[in-house]
Motif scaffolding. Structure first.
Motif, PDB file in Angstrom:
ATOM      1  N   HIS A  27       0.707  -1.121   0.093  1.00 47.76           N
ATOM      2  CA  HIS A  27      -0.016  -0.103  -0.176  1.00 47.76           C
ATOM      3  C   HIS A  27       0.956   1.273  -0.021  1.00 47.76           C
ATOM      4  CE1 HIS A  27      -4.028  -1.518   1.641  1.00 47.76           C
ATOM      5  NE2 HIS A  27      -3.857  -2.053   0.437  1.00 47.76           N
ATOM      6  N   TYR A  28       0.389   2.108  -0.685  1.00 47.84           N
ATOM      7  CA  TYR A  28       1.333   3.341  -0.868  1.00 47.84           C
ATOM      8  C   TYR A  28       0.434   4.642  -0.542  1.00 47.84           C
ATOM      9  CZ  TYR A  28      -0.980   4.320  -5.360  1.00 47.84           C
ATOM     10  OH  TYR A  28      -1.895   4.527  -6.332  1.00 47.84           O
ATOM     11  N   SER A  29      -0.760   4.707  -0.111  1.00 51.47           N
ATOM     12  CA  SER A  29      -1.630   5.643   0.511  1.00 51.47           C
ATOM     13  C   SER A  29      -0.793   6.567   1.253  1.00 51.47           C
ATOM     14  CB  SER A  29      -2.930   5.140   1.184  1.00 51.47           C
ATOM     15  OG  SER A  29      -3.856   6.138   1.490  1.00 51.47           O
ATOM     16  N   LYS A  54      -3.858  -0.038 -12.094  1.00 52.70           N
ATOM     17  CA  LYS A  54      -5.486  -0.429 -11.718  1.00 52.70           C
ATOM     18  C   LYS A  54      -5.386  -1.873 -11.154  1.00 52.70           C
ATOM     19  CE  LYS A  54      -7.936   3.337 -13.992  1.00 52.70           C
ATOM     20  NZ  LYS A  54      -9.185   3.488 -14.294  1.00 52.70           N
ATOM     21  N   ASN A  55      -5.985  -2.081  -9.857  1.00 43.27           N
ATOM     22  CA  ASN A  55      -6.134  -3.426  -9.435  1.00 43.27           C
ATOM     23  C   ASN A  55      -6.809  -4.466 -10.087  1.00 43.27           C
ATOM     24  OD1 ASN A  55      -4.878  -2.605  -6.963  1.00 43.27           O
ATOM     25  ND2 ASN A  55      -6.458  -2.338  -5.892  1.00 43.27           N
ATOM     26  N   LYS A  75      -6.191  -4.672  -2.955  1.00 47.70           N
ATOM     27  CA  LYS A  75      -7.235  -4.001  -2.572  1.00 47.70           C
ATOM     28  C   LYS A  75      -6.795  -2.701  -2.039  1.00 47.70           C
ATOM     29  CE  LYS A  75      -9.756  -7.990  -1.097  1.00 47.70           C
ATOM     30  NZ  LYS A  75      -9.388  -9.394  -0.082  1.00 47.70           N
ATOM     31  N   GLY A  76      -7.574  -1.899  -2.461  1.00 47.15           N
ATOM     32  CA  GLY A  76      -7.244  -0.282  -2.186  1.00 47.15           C
ATOM     33  C   GLY A  76      -5.860   0.229  -3.058  1.00 47.15           C
ATOM     34  N   PRO A  77      -5.341   1.409  -2.526  1.00 49.53           N
ATOM     35  CA  PRO A  77      -4.117   1.851  -3.421  1.00 49.53           C
ATOM     36  C   PRO A  77      -2.840   0.907  -3.246  1.00 49.53           C
ATOM     37  CG  PRO A  77      -4.499   3.097  -1.406  1.00 49.53           C
ATOM     38  CD  PRO A  77      -5.675   2.142  -1.692  1.00 49.53           C
ATOM     39  N   THR A  78      -2.611   0.208  -4.259  1.00 51.87           N
ATOM     40  CA  THR A  78      -1.429  -0.673  -4.098  1.00 51.87           C
ATOM     41  C   THR A  78      -0.461  -0.740  -5.406  1.00 51.87           C
ATOM     42  OG1 THR A  78      -2.645  -2.511  -5.603  1.00 51.87           O
ATOM     43  CG2 THR A  78      -2.740  -2.695  -3.104  1.00 51.87           C
ATOM     44  N   LYS A 102       3.816   5.306   5.825  1.00 50.42           N
ATOM     45  CA  LYS A 102       2.714   5.200   4.889  1.00 50.42           C
ATOM     46  C   LYS A 102       3.199   3.894   3.990  1.00 50.42           C
ATOM     47  CE  LYS A 102       1.498   9.894   6.014  1.00 50.42           C
ATOM     48  NZ  LYS A 102       1.286  11.132   5.490  1.00 50.42           N
ATOM     49  N   LEU A 106       2.250  -5.569   1.861  1.00 46.60           N
ATOM     50  CA  LEU A 106       1.107  -6.446   2.267  1.00 46.60           C
ATOM     51  C   LEU A 106       1.450  -7.883   2.113  1.00 46.60           C
ATOM     52  CD1 LEU A 106      -1.598  -4.488   0.073  1.00 46.60           C
ATOM     53  CD2 LEU A 106      -1.294  -4.390   2.536  1.00 46.60           C
TER      54      LEU A 106
END
Length: 172
Positions: A27-29, A54-55, A75-78, A102, A106
């Motif tokens: 995750h890089y959010s 895009k996932n 899932k989410g910003p990966t 941050k 995963l």
């Protein structure tokens, strides 16, 4: 992004997933553009690649590859980090995660094996392929130099003995 661009991205990603030996998902959010750029530069210097895709498109590209089981992590910003060297991508991701809270690893995949975050960190502690090659060359060269020293030692000792006898005879 139009349909042709999406198809091109999926094709290129599927080729990457089929040819690479290791994939790390994180995750890089909350990271800034500068931080992501720094991560990409570090990865490129180490022989790895970092991509944000895009996932949905990444999951399509993962189908049929050995690393398809990482799709559940998308899932989410990966982002995806991969390399042909089994240690480069995990090492870059782990080092970057140490300095940036941050950035969260995963999991990943090594061939057909799934890796949890601890597995990725363990893989990062191993020496890289270049380091292993250097150690192997050093191990191979060490016995050769020792053999040369052992072979030369008796000749050197004989030369010293003859030199001592020669000096002794000159003195008498």
């Amino acid at each position: 992004m139009d349909r042709a661009q999406k198809e091109e991205l999926v094709t290129s990603l599927s080729e990457v997933f089929k040819s690479t030996s290791v994939v790390v998902v994180a995750h890089y959010s909350g990271l800034t553009v500068a931080q992501l750029s720094a991560l990409r530069r570090q990865a490129k210097a180490a022989g790895a690649t970092v991509k944000v895709a895009k996932n949905r498109l990444a999951k399509i590209a993962l189908e049929g590859s050995d690393v398809a089981h990482v799709a559940s992590l998308m899932k989410g910003p990966t982002l995806i980090a991969y390399s042909s060297d089994p240690v480069a991508a995990p090492k870059i991701a782990t080092d970057f995660a140490k300095t940036n809270d941050k950035f969260v690893i995963l999991g990943g995949a090594l061939g057909k094996s799934a890796l949890n975050p601890d597995g990725v960190k363990a893989l990062a502690t191993l020496p890289s392929l270049d380091e292993l090659r250097a150690k192997l060359v050093g191990l191979i060269q060490a016995p050769a130099t020792k053999v040369a020293q052992v072979v030369n030692a008796p000749a050197a000792k004989l030369a010293r003995v003859f030199g001592a006898y020669g000096r002794e005879n000159e003195a008498a």
